[in-house]
Design an enzyme around this catalytic site. Structure first.
Site: not given
Ligand code: FPP
Length: 247
Positions: A18-20, A23, A31, A65-66, A69, A186, A192
């Site tokens: 979590d947190g991409n 970041w 994002r 749920e993604n 987006r 996490r 959670r």
């Molecule tokens: C959460 O960050 C991350 C995700 C929804 C996706 C994770 C996917 C990857 C790291 C790349 C693909 C995976 C593989 C196995 C190659 P967020 O976008 O929810 O961050 P935020 O909560 O800060 O908005």
């Protein structure tokens, strides 16, 4: 940094990456750049887990749920998964890593399902570590699908209603024959499970780290293993020290 105690390495580690987005936002970047960086963290984590002796590593790559987006972000995430499988599959295969996919497989768009199936098929006899990718995964959906299979067997007369037990449900989950996670990590400071491995997490140790996923690396992974090693796992019983006093 203290060395790792290899006697308490978890057999199965599962990670909510979590947190991409945060970041990237912190740096004024889109994002999707955060997700790109997240794939580098995935590569480093797979390597670190294998070297530590972890046998199963589950990564929450895309939740059911993604799909809510924005379409551009969904496409970016699917593109990263595609590229990961196309580019990294040969390396993972060479490293004797088996790939398993969990999640709902019906109605996946385009080339995604064939790609996931190919990754599973190519690596099916590998034995060093199993990398479980949770894609289009939601725990409640997984449990509902397992219960529907049991209901069909009950209706057909194969199973008596009072024979239904927890083991029977476990064996019909996508994770059948994968041990429950010992440790769930996490990142990003959120605390959670977000519909991830709810059934399987009954006795998992949960470790929440403040760093955002793109900053997760070998040191962070080892820190989580150290926290795990310090925990007293009792599985509803008493710890050995207490048993010695009581017994
Ligand atoms: C959460 O960050 C991350 C995700 C929804 C996706 C994770 C996917 C990857 C790291 C790349 C693909 C995976 C593989 C196995 C190659 P967020 O976008 O929810 O961050 P935020 O909560 O800060 O908005």
């Amino acid at each position: 940094m203290a060395s790792l105690d290899l006697s308490v390495i978890p057999e199965h580690v599962a990670i909510i990456m979590d947190g991409n987005g945060r970041w990237a936002k912190q740096r004024g970047l889109p994002r999707t750049i955060g997700h790109n960086k997240g794939v580098e963290a995935v590569r480093e984590t797979v390597k670190a887990a294998g070297e530590a002796g972890v046998k199963f590593l589950t990564l929450f790559a895309f939740s059911s749920e993604n799909w809510s987006r924005p379409e551009s972000e969904i496409e970016a995430l699917l593109g990263l998964l595609r590229r990961f499988i196309r580019r990294d599959l040969a390396d993972l295969h060479r490293e004797n890593v088996r790939i398993r996919i969990i999640g709902e497989r019906d109605n996946l768009r385009g080339d995604i399902l064939p790609l996931l199936l190919e990754a599973e098929e190519t690596t099916r006899n590998n034995t060093a570590m199993t990398l479980v990718i949770a894609f289009n995964y939601g725990s409640r959906n997984e449990i509902a699908r397992a219960v529907a299979k049991i209901a069909a067997d009950v209706a057909a007369g194969f199973i008596a209603p009072d024979a239904v037990d927890a083991e029977m449900i476990s064996r019909r989950l996508d994770t059948a024959d994968i041990p429950d996670p010992d440790l769930i990590i996490r990142t990003s400071g959120e605390e959670r499970l977000s519909n991830f491995l709810l059934w399987q997490a009954a006795y998992s140790e949960l470790v929440f780290l403040p760093c955002y996923w793109p900053d997760f690396d070998r040191q962070q992974f080892e820190e989580a293993l150290r926290i795990f090693a310090s925990r007293d796992r009792r599985f509803g019983g008493l710890s050995p020290a207490t048993t010695a006093v009581v017994g």
